[in-house]
Design an enzyme around this catalytic site. Sequence first.
Site, mmCIF file in Angstrom:
data_model
loop_
_atom_site.group_PDB
_atom_site.id
_atom_site.type_symbol
_atom_site.label_atom_id
_atom_site.label_comp_id
_atom_site.label_asym_id
_atom_site.label_seq_id
_atom_site.Cartn_x
_atom_site.Cartn_y
_atom_site.Cartn_z
ATOM 1 N N GLU A 1 8.892 0.020 -2.415
ATOM 2 C CA GLU A 1 8.673 -1.405 -2.125
ATOM 3 C C GLU A 1 7.227 -1.822 -2.434
ATOM 4 O OE1 GLU A 1 10.777 -3.604 -1.605
ATOM 5 O OE2 GLU A 1 12.562 -2.677 -0.722
ATOM 6 N N HIS B 1 7.371 -2.911 6.778
ATOM 7 C CA HIS B 1 8.792 -3.207 6.564
ATOM 8 C C HIS B 1 9.584 -2.114 7.254
ATOM 9 C CE1 HIS B 1 12.741 -3.464 4.917
ATOM 10 N NE2 HIS B 1 12.607 -2.329 4.266
ATOM 11 N N HIS C 1 13.675 -1.182 9.555
ATOM 12 C CA HIS C 1 15.110 -1.461 9.655
ATOM 13 C C HIS C 1 15.542 -1.595 11.116
ATOM 14 C CE1 HIS C 1 15.672 0.822 5.544
ATOM 15 N NE2 HIS C 1 15.046 -0.337 5.404
ATOM 16 N N HIS D 1 19.302 -5.946 5.322
ATOM 17 C CA HIS D 1 18.387 -4.883 4.904
ATOM 18 C C HIS D 1 17.337 -4.565 5.976
ATOM 19 C CE1 HIS D 1 15.334 -3.317 1.669
ATOM 20 N NE2 HIS D 1 15.358 -2.584 2.756
#
Length: 265
Positions: A117, A140, A142, A212
């Site tokens: 990413e 980032h 989940h 996501h």
Amino acid sequence: MKRIDNKELDLRVEVIAEVAGYLWERGWAERNGGNISINVTELCAAEAAALPALDGPYVLPKALPHIAGGCFLVTGTGRRMRYVASRPLENIALIRVAADGASYEIVADEAVRPTSELPAHLSIHDYLAGVGRPERAVVHTHPIELIAMTHNPAFLDKDVLTRLLWSMIPETRAFCPKGLGIVPYTLPGSQLLADRTIDLLDEYDVVMWTKHGALAVGTDLIEAFDQIDVLSKSARIYESARSMGFVPTGMSDAEMQELKEAFGL
Ligand SMILES: [Zn+2]
């Protein structure tokens, strides 16, 4: 970092390890899920510039002029957060963006390749630097319940999810006053995902990638983590109520307005 003797840089590595541990403990970091980056240009650009590259250069999808010459700590591609927590130096790269902003090289420690990413992370750092914002950290991850909620089309209309999460517990609005922006499902690792995220960064505290994960920026990594954690808490309260067999009433509009006025939100 082993190749640079810099206490401030060591502290940033420590905080990445700390937050990586939180992501793993919460069940938000299965296998190699999630990634972290910190702009450390102000701490070590001169020292990093003097180091020979261990790997690269790698061309970026598009040139990033506002972070040209900058350096960044980034978690490695395929690296597990639980090992970033326990052995950070083996799982974090220090990269240096070229003077023209078009490519990067890995300068420390081991030859760890940065997260897949990276286009999103560096594009976001470039945007933040370009508009003069103070945030230096991007995370980032989940978060289970928040991702689950993006599988319900009814929650994806503008600000529906923000209002629902705010209404679960007063602190959510206080600590996350701009709420949650929603990016429609977009290919992971793509420049389009980066661009769609940047489009929402001024309007919202946290950006949700549909089906996501979540992304947040902060002046430091703890602040970025906390924003996602606060929203996740609300999502868990909602889920808990639903699993008890009822739809939670949520705070009323009047209660939300009272909170807004009391805290100047
Ligand atoms: Zn992800």
